[in-house]
Enzyme design. Structure first.
Site, mmCIF file in Angstrom:
data_model
loop_
_atom_site.group_PDB
_atom_site.id
_atom_site.type_symbol
_atom_site.label_atom_id
_atom_site.label_comp_id
_atom_site.label_asym_id
_atom_site.label_seq_id
_atom_site.Cartn_x
_atom_site.Cartn_y
_atom_site.Cartn_z
ATOM 1 N N ALA A 152 0.830 -1.203 0.000
ATOM 2 C CA ALA A 152 0.000 0.000 0.000
ATOM 3 C C ALA A 152 0.868 1.257 0.000
ATOM 4 O O ALA A 152 0.585 2.219 -0.729
ATOM 5 C CB ALA A 152 -0.926 -0.013 1.210
ATOM 6 N N TYR A 153 1.912 1.240 0.804
ATOM 7 C CA TYR A 153 2.812 2.401 0.858
ATOM 8 C C TYR A 153 3.462 2.646 -0.498
ATOM 9 O O TYR A 153 3.481 3.782 -1.004
ATOM 10 C CB TYR A 153 3.883 2.157 1.926
ATOM 11 C CG TYR A 153 4.930 3.237 2.017
ATOM 12 C CD1 TYR A 153 4.627 4.489 2.532
ATOM 13 C CD2 TYR A 153 6.234 2.999 1.590
ATOM 14 C CE1 TYR A 153 5.594 5.489 2.612
ATOM 15 C CE2 TYR A 153 7.209 3.981 1.670
ATOM 16 C CZ TYR A 153 6.883 5.219 2.184
ATOM 17 O OH TYR A 153 7.851 6.197 2.258
#
Length: 244
Positions: A152-153
């Site tokens: 996600a990052y």
């Protein structure tokens, strides 16, 4: 390039890489506005480092994802320090978890700060930075190394990488450069949080330099892009000690 009589805005400037960037730009002769989210004490300490380097410094609290807050902060910079030449968006958040375990509330926070926040800041910068200036955003080497738990990052930073070359082209004829710096593993509180020493040592060993980067390592690259690096434009510059 003579960077004297120039003004820089550094978001996320109270700690970590952002703070090192603020100090490095001040050492290059630029006045610096440290924009921070919540920690007033650390922001004031960062301003102290800017002033110790011989530059003027101010601390401004603002939410990077709030366009009204950022516009007001930029207004105050112009009123107190003068026209803006450099904007560095170092503000960011990180949540590390396998895709199957990441809560959507965590994803929303990542998207709000890292994607919306970057867009808000660079949009305001594009409206204000004067000729000869620079806009620097932040990505991450994990967009290439694809480490587990960073999905996600890394996705949010991939969005930043998409913005940069497009904005550089949109500013054609303005003499304003737009680039992103993509650090590798760097010794900051954000990096160390939640990691065992074994994990830290393993990640440090990924680099041919066999160490973690320091905030100062990253700040040197930002200072180059914000000053003499006028022919670097629309690029993502990987600053990671050689991690492939």
């Amino acid at each position: 390039m003579n960077t004297a009589s120039r003004t820089a805005v550094v978001t996320g400037g109270s700690r970590g890489i952002g703070r090192a960037v603020a100090s490095r730009l001040a050492a290059a002769g630029q006045d610096v506005a440290v924009v921070y989210a919540s920690n007033t004490k650390e922001a004031e300490a960062a301003v102290g480092e800017v002033e110790a380097a011989g530059a003027r410094g101010i601390a401004l609290r603002a939410d990077v994802a709030d366009e009204v807050s950022i516009a007001a902060a930029f207004d105050e910079v112009e009123q107190r320090l003068g026209p803006i030449d450099v904007v560095v968006n170092a503000a960011g958040v990180m949540a590390l978890r396998p895709t199957t375990e990441l809560e959507l509330a965590e994803l929303d926070q990542l998207l709000r700060t890292n994607v919306r926040g970057t867009f808000v800041v660079v949009r305001e910068a594009a409206r204000r930075v004067r000729a000869g200036g620079a806009i620097v955003a932040f990505s991450t080497t994990v967009t290439r190394t694809h480490l587990p738990s960073y999905g996600a990052y890394a996705a949010t930073k991939g969005a930043v990488e998409a913005m940069v070359p497009i904005l550089a082209k949109e500013l054609a004829g303005r003499d304003v450069t737009v680039n992103a710096v993509a650090p590798g593993p760097t010794a900051t509180e954000l990096f160390f949080e939640g990691k065992t020493q074994e994990v830290i040592d393993r990640i440090a060993g990924m680099s041919p330099m066999k160490r973690l980067g320091t905030p100062q390592d990253i700040a040197e690259a930002v200072s180059f892009l914000a000053g003499p690096g006028r022919w670097v434009n629309g690029q993502v510059v990987f600053v990671n000690g050689g991690i492939a």
